[in-house]
Structure formats: C-alpha cells, structure tokens
Design a protein around this motif. Structure first.
Motif, mmCIF file in Angstrom:
data_model
loop_
_atom_site.group_PDB
_atom_site.id
_atom_site.type_symbol
_atom_site.label_atom_id
_atom_site.label_comp_id
_atom_site.label_asym_id
_atom_site.label_seq_id
_atom_site.Cartn_x
_atom_site.Cartn_y
_atom_site.Cartn_z
ATOM 1 N N TYR A 1 10.696 8.306 7.106
ATOM 2 C CA TYR A 1 12.076 7.968 6.742
ATOM 3 C C TYR A 1 12.134 6.479 6.407
ATOM 4 O O TYR A 1 11.363 5.684 6.950
ATOM 5 N N VAL A 2 13.069 6.130 5.553
ATOM 6 C CA VAL A 2 13.133 4.740 5.088
ATOM 7 C C VAL A 2 13.438 3.773 6.231
ATOM 8 O O VAL A 2 12.894 2.658 6.268
ATOM 9 N N ASP A 3 14.268 4.193 7.182
ATOM 10 C CA ASP A 3 14.592 3.275 8.291
ATOM 11 C C ASP A 3 13.355 3.021 9.154
ATOM 12 O O ASP A 3 13.072 1.877 9.534
ATOM 13 N N ALA A 4 12.581 4.084 9.416
ATOM 14 C CA ALA A 4 11.353 3.898 10.198
ATOM 15 C C ALA A 4 10.370 3.025 9.423
ATOM 16 O O ALA A 4 9.697 2.159 9.995
ATOM 17 N N THR A 5 10.322 3.236 8.109
ATOM 18 C CA THR A 5 9.402 2.439 7.285
ATOM 19 C C THR A 5 9.738 0.960 7.383
ATOM 20 O O THR A 5 8.846 0.109 7.448
ATOM 21 N N ALA A 6 11.045 0.666 7.404
ATOM 22 C CA ALA A 6 11.471 -0.740 7.498
ATOM 23 C C ALA A 6 10.878 -1.379 8.760
ATOM 24 O O ALA A 6 10.491 -2.550 8.747
ATOM 25 N N ASP B 1 13.598 -0.959 -3.964
ATOM 26 C CA ASP B 1 14.126 -2.307 -4.169
ATOM 27 C C ASP B 1 14.209 -3.039 -2.826
ATOM 28 O O ASP B 1 13.768 -4.185 -2.695
ATOM 29 N N ILE B 2 14.743 -2.368 -1.834
ATOM 30 C CA ILE B 2 14.937 -3.016 -0.525
ATOM 31 C C ILE B 2 13.590 -3.274 0.153
ATOM 32 O O ILE B 2 13.315 -4.370 0.644
ATOM 33 N N LEU B 3 12.716 -2.259 0.151
ATOM 34 C CA LEU B 3 11.431 -2.426 0.855
ATOM 35 C C LEU B 3 10.559 -3.486 0.194
ATOM 36 O O LEU B 3 9.747 -4.135 0.864
ATOM 37 N N SER B 4 10.711 -3.685 -1.124
ATOM 38 C CA SER B 4 9.865 -4.716 -1.741
ATOM 39 C C SER B 4 10.336 -6.117 -1.356
ATOM 40 O O SER B 4 9.528 -7.026 -1.239
ATOM 41 N N ASP B 5 11.635 -6.302 -1.127
ATOM 42 C CA ASP B 5 12.082 -7.606 -0.613
ATOM 43 C C ASP B 5 11.575 -7.797 0.819
ATOM 44 O O ASP B 5 11.192 -8.900 1.211
ATOM 45 N N GLU B 6 11.537 -6.707 1.578
ATOM 46 C CA GLU B 6 10.978 -6.804 2.941
ATOM 47 C C GLU B 6 9.489 -7.163 2.851
ATOM 48 O O GLU B 6 8.998 -8.023 3.585
ATOM 49 N N GLY B 7 8.811 -6.520 1.916
ATOM 50 C CA GLY B 7 7.394 -6.826 1.691
ATOM 51 C C GLY B 7 7.215 -8.296 1.348
ATOM 52 O O GLY B 7 6.292 -8.957 1.831
ATOM 53 N N ALA B 8 8.124 -8.834 0.530
ATOM 54 C CA ALA B 8 8.047 -10.253 0.164
ATOM 55 C C ALA B 8 8.107 -11.112 1.424
ATOM 56 O O ALA B 8 7.359 -12.081 1.573
ATOM 57 N N LEU C 1 10.096 -14.413 -1.477
ATOM 58 C CA LEU C 1 10.357 -13.760 -2.770
ATOM 59 C C LEU C 1 9.607 -14.406 -3.927
ATOM 60 O O LEU C 1 9.416 -13.790 -4.969
ATOM 61 N N GLY C 2 9.187 -15.628 -3.737
ATOM 62 C CA GLY C 2 8.447 -16.301 -4.809
ATOM 63 C C GLY C 2 7.045 -15.752 -5.009
ATOM 64 O O GLY C 2 6.316 -16.202 -5.891
ATOM 65 N N MET C 3 6.640 -14.770 -4.200
ATOM 66 C CA MET C 3 5.256 -14.300 -4.234
ATOM 67 C C MET C 3 5.060 -12.914 -4.837
ATOM 68 O O MET C 3 3.921 -12.502 -5.047
ATOM 69 N N ILE C 4 6.145 -12.162 -5.070
ATOM 70 C CA ILE C 4 5.942 -10.755 -5.452
ATOM 71 C C ILE C 4 6.269 -10.510 -6.926
ATOM 72 O O ILE C 4 7.411 -10.665 -7.360
ATOM 73 N N PRO C 5 5.266 -10.064 -7.683
ATOM 74 C CA PRO C 5 5.492 -9.756 -9.098
ATOM 75 C C PRO C 5 5.896 -8.293 -9.264
ATOM 76 O O PRO C 5 5.902 -7.535 -8.285
ATOM 77 N N SER C 6 6.203 -7.912 -10.481
ATOM 78 C CA SER C 6 6.404 -6.475 -10.717
ATOM 79 C C SER C 6 6.128 -6.119 -12.168
ATOM 80 O O SER C 6 6.196 -6.967 -13.063
ATOM 81 N N GLU D 1 8.239 -8.746 -14.616
ATOM 82 C CA GLU D 1 9.259 -9.649 -14.061
ATOM 83 C C GLU D 1 8.968 -9.911 -12.592
ATOM 84 O O GLU D 1 8.447 -9.047 -11.894
ATOM 85 N N PRO D 2 9.358 -11.109 -12.097
ATOM 86 C CA PRO D 2 9.243 -11.328 -10.661
ATOM 87 C C PRO D 2 10.248 -10.445 -9.941
ATOM 88 O O PRO D 2 11.266 -10.065 -10.519
ATOM 89 N N VAL D 3 9.969 -10.137 -8.669
ATOM 90 C CA VAL D 3 10.912 -9.314 -7.893
ATOM 91 C C VAL D 3 12.196 -10.095 -7.583
ATOM 92 O O VAL D 3 13.270 -9.517 -7.486
ATOM 93 N N HIS D 4 12.068 -11.423 -7.481
ATOM 94 C CA HIS D 4 13.269 -12.195 -7.118
ATOM 95 C C HIS D 4 14.289 -12.231 -8.262
ATOM 96 O O HIS D 4 13.983 -11.915 -9.405
#
Ligand code: ATP
Length: 334
Positions: free
Chosen positions: A204-209, A230-237, A243-248, A259-262
C-alpha cells in the motif's frame, strides 16, 4: 529507453522549454554541459509557464506543443502555478505514458547506497484533472484502465529485465480504492506472470512511504499510479540529498521529454543557487534516449566526482558555488 532503438546520429533537434523560476537557471546549466559534447544539438527555445501566460495569455502555446512533437527530444525546466496546464498537458500531448524517476544516492557516504527506479504511470489517475464543483464542495474523478495499467507494468518488468534488476514492487491503495487501484494491482500481477525470473510484490502507498525511510535498500523498481509516483519521488529526493538531485524522463512511442523532478522553486529563483544536478541528469537520460549513452555515462561520472569532491557545488550540497559555476566546472572536466 532508447528511441525506437535508433542508432545515434550525432545531430539532434532539441526543443528547449526552460519555463519559470529556477527552470531558466538549471536548463542553462544543462545546455552548458551538452554544448561541450561532440554532438551537434540544434536547440529551439520555446515558451511555456506562468510568465508565458502573463505575456501571451496562454500557459502553453500551440507553437510550443508543435515544436515539442516535431523535435528529437524535449528538455524542460519547470512551470510554476500553471504546471497542470503545461507539463501535465505536454505529457498528454506527447503521449509519454511512462515517467521514469531514478532515486540514486550520489553521495553514498552520507546517504547510503540507495538506487531504485520509480516507474510512474503518466496518463491517468487523478491527473486527468476531471474535477467538478458540487453543492457540497467538489469531486475529482480518478481514471485507471486495464490498458494503461498493463502497459506500465510491462514497461517496469522490461526495464528490470534490461537493467539487471531482480524485483518489481507495485504500489497502490487497493484496500480502499477497490475498483481503480484494485485493477492496477490485478494488471500488475497478470504481467508479472510473463516475467517468472523477476520477483514481484506489492505494498500500500502509505506503508511504502514508511518503508522508503526504514528500508530504502529493499527497493529496486517501483511501479505505481500517477499521483503516488509524484509523491513518492519527492520522498525519494529527500533520501538522496533533496529535490535538486532527481531527474526524470517522460517516454512514449514517439517522444521523449526530460525534466528535473523539482518545480520552479520561487523561494530561490533568480538567486543563482539552484542545484543543476537534477537537470544535468535529465539531460543524461535524454542522451540515453537518443542513443548517446557513452556520453550520458561520462557526464554522470564527472557530475558524481564533482559532487563528492564538494568544492564547486551549490549551497544545498554544502558548497558556495552558483548554479552556473557548478555547471561550468563540470563542463571544464569534459
Ligand atoms: P512549484 O510550485 O513550481 O512546484 P515549489 O516551490 O512548490 O514550486 P519545488 O520547486 O519542487 O516546489 O521546490 C520545493 C523546494 O525545494 C524549494 O522551495 C527549494 O527550496 C527546494 N528546491 C527545489 N529544487 C531545487 C534545486 N534544484 N536546488 C536547490 N533547492 C531546490
């Protein structure tokens, strides 16, 4: 991710859409580096975003969409308040049905050796923007189809197979959204049967968080719907330096948009302190897509060296260099 397995051709038409806020600064930084490669890029700049709306009355002009559709690839910065009308629409117009968001630590000593890929479905979910006001408030419709769910699951398993990853995890909320997320989960396991050598599981997404914080090394490939991705990739950042580190990469059958994720980060825009790494890494994903992987690896390697060396990096990475100084330092090593 290679564009229809095309051979590198060394001359590419690139649509460049810097957009708003730090989008302008980080795209300039990425272009500084692309310009140092022995590849002929023919850039055409186009407008989109909040400023464009102020100037022209529309956030995403038809000319920008046409240019994006007819280029070999699109390099995009950020859109501010108009993001839904710009980037979400562009992804739809270009039919880029997958959004790849790699979460990888470039400073392993500091953050641990995190390295997983988020494969985000890019065309459906609440992002179809089908909202309406009701007497009580408002309703937003969430769209999940069997076709798009199977297509993204297939992409995730194929990606795992191609890159030597051993596990794909589906993320959903099927216990509450029984029909929509239930279909996403069911589609995932149907495709998983075709890949018996790759482990499949789901959370589940909440457990994944939570697991992303407690057990980030357990993840290899995450496949999920548009909003959760979208939400989990900001968490990943947050796990790998911000946020300055994650591309997409947004990939479809005929188009690729990078594009950058930010977003436009209005709080730091215009100060020249935005970290350009996410956009430089997005440009590397573009090089991969164009079949120029050897240069993608080279730029990545130098970027990682520069970040680990720490003497020419932006303030979020502990340095005092400007966006452009960091880019020029990387370029000088190419
Ligand atoms: P938008 O509405 O355009 O999404 P935002 O401020 O809500 O903008 P982001 O642009 O994603 O969201 O940024 C959130 C915060 O993360 C920013 O306020 C900024 O402090 C930080 N940030 C984002 N990108 C970078 C970057 N490239 N370098 C340094 N800090 C960044």
């Amino acid at each position: 991710m290679n564009k229809k397995n095309k051979k590198a051709k060394r001359m590419y038409n690139i649509a460049v859409i810097p957009g708003d806020g730090i989008g302008q600064e980080v795209v300039k930084a990425a272009v500084t580096i692309l310009d140092k490669l022995p590849i002929d890029f023919n850039y055409t700049y186009a407008k989109a975003g909040d400023e464009c709306k102020e100037e022209t009355g529309v956030p995403l002009p038809d000319e920008t969409i046409e240019l994006a559709k007819n280029s070999d690839a699109v390099l995009f910065g950020a859109a501010g308040e108009t993001a839904a009308d710009v980037i979400v629409r562009l992804r739809r117009e270009l039919n880029t049905f997958v959004n790849l968001r790699p979460v990888k630590s470039l400073q392993p000593d500091k953050y641990g050796n995190i390295d997983f890929m988020i494969v985000r479905e890019n065309t459906e979910d609440l992002y179809i923007g089908d909202e309406e006001e009701t007497p009580e408030g408002a309703i937003a419709r969430k769209k999940i189809t069997k076709f798009a769910s199977e297509r993204i699951a297939k992409y995730a398993f194929k990606y795992a197979e191609d890159t030597g990853r051993k596990k794909v995890t589906a993320v959903h909320k099927a216990n509450v959204l029984k029909l929509s997320d239930g279909l996403f989960k069911k589609s995932f396991y149907k495709i998983a049967e075709q890949y018996p050598d790759i482990e499949s599981n789901d959370f589940y997404v909440d457990a994944t968080a939570m697991y992303l914080i407690t057990n980030p090394l357990d993840f290899e490939v995450i496949v999920t719907t548009n909003l959760y991705g979208d939400i989990l990739s900001d968490e990943g950042a947050g796990l790998v330096g911000g946020l300055g580190m994650i591309p997409s990469a947004n990939i479809g059958d005929d188009n690729g948009l990078f594009e950058p994720v930010h977003g436009s980060a209005p709080d730091i825009a215009g100060q020249g302190i935005a970290n350009p790494a996410a956009t430089i890494l997005s440009a590397c994903m573009m090089l991969d897509y164009l079949g120029e992987s050897q240069y993608a690896r080279k730029v990545e390697e130098i970027l990682i060296d520069v970040i680990q060396e720490g003497s020419h990096v932006t303030p979020d990475l502990g340095g005092d260099s400007s966006t452009q100084e960091m880019a020029e330092y990387i370029a000088s090593k190419l």
